[in-house]
Design a protein around this motif. Structure first.
Motif, PDB file in Angstrom:
ATOM      1  N   PHE A 127       1.794   1.831  -3.593  1.00 32.01           N
ATOM      2  CA  PHE A 127       0.699   2.476  -4.347  1.00 32.01           C
ATOM      3  C   PHE A 127       0.640   3.975  -4.054  1.00 32.01           C
ATOM      4  N   GLU A 128       0.727   4.291  -2.756  1.00 25.35           N
ATOM      5  CA  GLU A 128       0.661   5.708  -2.345  1.00 25.35           C
ATOM      6  C   GLU A 128       1.750   6.538  -3.019  1.00 25.35           C
ATOM      7  N   GLU A 129       2.974   5.991  -2.965  1.00 21.53           N
ATOM      8  CA  GLU A 129       4.113   6.748  -3.503  1.00 21.53           C
ATOM      9  C   GLU A 129       4.081   6.817  -5.029  1.00 21.53           C
ATOM     10  N   LEU A 130       3.598   5.752  -5.660  1.00 19.88           N
ATOM     11  CA  LEU A 130       3.478   5.809  -7.121  1.00 19.88           C
ATOM     12  C   LEU A 130       2.466   6.892  -7.494  1.00 19.88           C
ATOM     13  N   LYS A 131       1.381   6.943  -6.745  1.00 20.85           N
ATOM     14  CA  LYS A 131       0.328   7.944  -7.028  1.00 20.85           C
ATOM     15  C   LYS A 131       0.914   9.354  -6.893  1.00 20.85           C
ATOM     16  N   ARG A 132       1.655   9.541  -5.794  1.00 22.61           N
ATOM     17  CA  ARG A 132       2.255  10.858  -5.552  1.00 22.61           C
ATOM     18  C   ARG A 132       3.178  11.250  -6.723  1.00 22.61           C
ATOM     19  N   SER A 133       4.001  10.313  -7.160  1.00 25.06           N
ATOM     20  CA  SER A 133       4.955  10.630  -8.235  1.00 25.06           C
ATOM     21  C   SER A 133       4.246  10.864  -9.567  1.00 25.06           C
ATOM     22  N   ILE A 134       3.246  10.065  -9.840  1.00 27.69           N
ATOM     23  CA  ILE A 134       2.523  10.242 -11.111  1.00 27.69           C
ATOM     24  C   ILE A 134       1.920  11.651 -11.150  1.00 27.69           C
ATOM     25  N   GLU A 135       1.348  12.066 -10.029  1.00 28.89           N
ATOM     26  CA  GLU A 135       0.737  13.407 -10.006  1.00 28.89           C
ATOM     27  C   GLU A 135       1.790  14.508 -10.071  1.00 28.89           C
ATOM     28  N   GLU A 136       2.908  14.236  -9.399  1.00 23.54           N
ATOM     29  CA  GLU A 136       4.003  15.219  -9.408  1.00 23.54           C
ATOM     30  C   GLU A 136       4.532  15.412 -10.843  1.00 23.54           C
ATOM     31  N   PHE A 137       4.631  14.329 -11.586  1.00 22.14           N
ATOM     32  CA  PHE A 137       5.204  14.410 -12.944  1.00 22.14           C
ATOM     33  C   PHE A 137       4.186  14.859 -13.985  1.00 22.14           C
ATOM     34  N   TYR A 138       2.991  14.314 -13.888  1.00 21.10           N
ATOM     35  CA  TYR A 138       2.037  14.464 -15.011  1.00 21.10           C
ATOM     36  C   TYR A 138       0.736  15.177 -14.611  1.00 21.10           C
ATOM     37  N   THR A 139       0.676  15.758 -13.422  1.00 23.56           N
ATOM     38  CA  THR A 139      -0.519  16.399 -12.851  1.00 23.56           C
ATOM     39  C   THR A 139      -1.621  15.351 -12.630  1.00 23.56           C
ATOM     40  N   ASP A 140      -2.769  15.800 -12.158  1.00 27.35           N
ATOM     41  CA  ASP A 140      -3.835  14.803 -11.974  1.00 27.35           C
ATOM     42  C   ASP A 140      -4.642  14.593 -13.253  1.00 27.35           C
ATOM     43  N   SER A 180       0.837  -1.215   0.000  1.00 27.42           N
ATOM     44  CA  SER A 180       0.000   0.000   0.000  1.00 27.42           C
ATOM     45  C   SER A 180       0.870   1.262   0.000  1.00 27.42           C
ATOM     46  N   ARG A 181       2.045   1.195   0.657  1.00 29.56           N
ATOM     47  CA  ARG A 181       2.985   2.332   0.586  1.00 29.56           C
ATOM     48  C   ARG A 181       3.428   2.559  -0.864  1.00 29.56           C
TER      49      ARG A 181
END
Ligand code: NAD
Length: 453
Positions: free
Chosen positions: A261-274, A258-259
């Motif tokens: 998933f959380e961190e992948l989500k954070r990075s995806i948003e950081e790189f490519y916005t929501d 689950s960590r």
């Protein structure tokens, strides 16, 4: 067929003139290639925008910089690479001149893939030119805009008889493969790789096969998960996952899933916005056929992140999948798209076993603070390359041979490795006609007395 035959014949006749032998010719061709890239940057960037929705900066970073770097390196080092390489001598040859002389092979066929069409087609060409070969260049028809621009521009800058571009689809490639070459350098998938090797075998032509496969990525629980996931997000979703060395899937323990998933989500948003769909630096799937293929791979797995798509634009959001098993569709072939399955394993033992039960990948990725664990993964698995705590960057290091092993390919290139791969390493031994007495021991009759010294 007749037309292709003529093109190859012309390349061979040009090669036989011997004009690639002097290093000045090769350097001049390499400099011209460099000029092409700097003069026609906009044309190159446009073609990549049309083919893959690549942003201009992405093109610069992932195709142009490497290509220019390889050309500059070849220009700088050519004299050193092409020079005779003295080797250790034995007792019988102590007074002789013994060395390896790299020599051109002849006419090389370069068959490119579509995912980084400029880099994967022209970086091998740099090696072919440096090594003094002629080369027939066959860009992938799938990245059709890039192929068209290559066909138009290369003859304006290079010796067009020596380095002709052939465009067309599978049937043209098949026709080309019927002809005789001195080396075939193929980049693409493993299924076609086998056909290429089969065709080349008919002429006893050696091949370099730069193939793909499923590159695993193990995240150890003793690791900075945030940093690991940021680097994995970068390596996976660049060019929409259409990168031969992209991490294909993640292996980790259930306790950190689950960590992750959380961190992948954070990075995806950081790189490519929501909303990656409207974000410039997020590309597109090459075509509808691949779009459908990638979408179908999601069947039977649960979407943990992303999952949105738009067929009309060949858009698939950065997607992370969970509840994936070995039987899931997504584990049956190289993904080559923006899907990242996470599979849980009980620890490094099971991860190593999982990797070894499958074909040898192009890269094994491992993220850990524990150097011993990293060394263990190196010792107990096999792959084209191994990267610890980062993704993709080994491609930037020209002193590392880039290539696969087993199902992920054979042969390697970049820098001096490209030169060596596309040269024949000729063994040379020059003896004097003097000192004949020394040789008497090897001439018959082989009496015991002669051997007794
Ligand atoms: P592709 O479909 O563009 O095929 C590559 C070339 O093969 C094209 O020029 C095409 O004309 C030719 N071809 C296709 N089918 C053929 C056939 N039946 N007979 C003869 N020639 C044929 O590219 P692709 O294979 O979809 O490329 C993606 C694959 O390439 C992935 O597996 C990826 O991992 C791999 N790849 C590897 C590297 C590397 O350096 N190792 C780099 C990029 C891509």
């Amino acid at each position: 067929q007749q037309k292709l035959k003529l093109v190859v014949q012309r390349a061979r006749t040009s090669f036989q003139t011997g004009r690639t032998k002097p290093l000045e010719y090769r350097i001049q061709q390499l400099k011209s290639l460099l000029s092409l890239i700097s003069d026609r940057r906009t044309d190159i960037a446009d073609s990549l925008k049309k083919d893959l929705g690549k942003s201009e900066n992405g093109t610069e970073l992932f195709e142009i910089m490497k290509l220019e770097g390889e050309i500059r390196l070849a220009i700088e080092k050519l004299a050193e690479w092409a020079a005779p390489r003295p080797v250790e001598k034995n007792f019988l040859t102590i007074t002789d001149e013994v060395y390896i002389q790299p020599e051109p092979l002849g006419v090389v066929l370069i068959i490119g893939a579509w995912n980084y069409p400029w880099a994967v087609t022209l970086v091998p060409l740099v090696g072919a030119i440096a090594a003094g070969n002629a080369a027939v260049i066959k860009p992938s028809e799938v990245s059709s805009h890039s192929a068209k621009v290559m066909e138009e521009l290369l003859p304006q800058y290079l010796d067009k008889d020596m380095y002709p571009v052939v465009t067309g689809g599978v049937s043209e490639t098949q026709e080309l493969l019927k002809l005789r070459f001195d080396h075939v350098f193929y980049t693409g998938n493993s299924t076609v790789g086998k056909l290429v090797m089969e065709a080349a075998a008919r002429h006893l032509t050696p091949v370099t096969l730069e193939l793909g496969g499923k590159s695993p990525c193990y995240i150890d629980k003793n690791c900075d998960i945030a940093v690991a996931c940021r680097r994995i997000t970068w390596g996976k979703f660049v060019n929409c996952g259409q990168t031969c060395i992209a991490p294909d899937y993640i292996l980790c323990e259930p306790s950190i899933q689950s960590r992750v998933f959380e961190e992948l989500k954070r990075s995806i948003e950081e790189f490519y916005t929501d909303n990656p769909k409207t974000f410039e630096d997020y590309g597109r799937i090459i075509n509808q056929r691949h779009f459908k293929r990638v979408m179908a791979l999601m069947e039977g797995s649960t979407v943990a992140l992303g999952g949105e798509s738009d067929e009309s634009q060949c858009y698939i959001a950065p997607t992370v999948l969970k509840d994936v098993t070995c039987e899931s569709k997504v584990m049956k072939e190289e993904i080559f798209g923006p899907l990242l399955p996470v599979i849980t394993v009980s620890g490094v033992d099971e991860a190593i076993q999982f990797i070894n039960e499958r074909e040898k990948p192009l890269v094994v990725y491992v993220f850990s603070h524990d150097n011993k664990l990293i060394k263990r993964v190196i010792a107990e698995t096999s792959s084209g390359a191994l990267l610890a705590n980062d993704c993709l960057v080994h491609y930037t290091v020209s002193s590392l041979p880039f290539g696969g092993v087993g199902n992920s390919g054979m042969g390697s290139y970049l820098g001096r490795h490209s030169f060596d791969q596309l040269s024949h390493m000729r063994s040379c031994l020059i003896k004097q006609l003097k000192l004949e007495g020394v040789n008497s021991m090897r001439y018959p009759p082989h009496t015991p007395k002669k051997l007794d010294w």
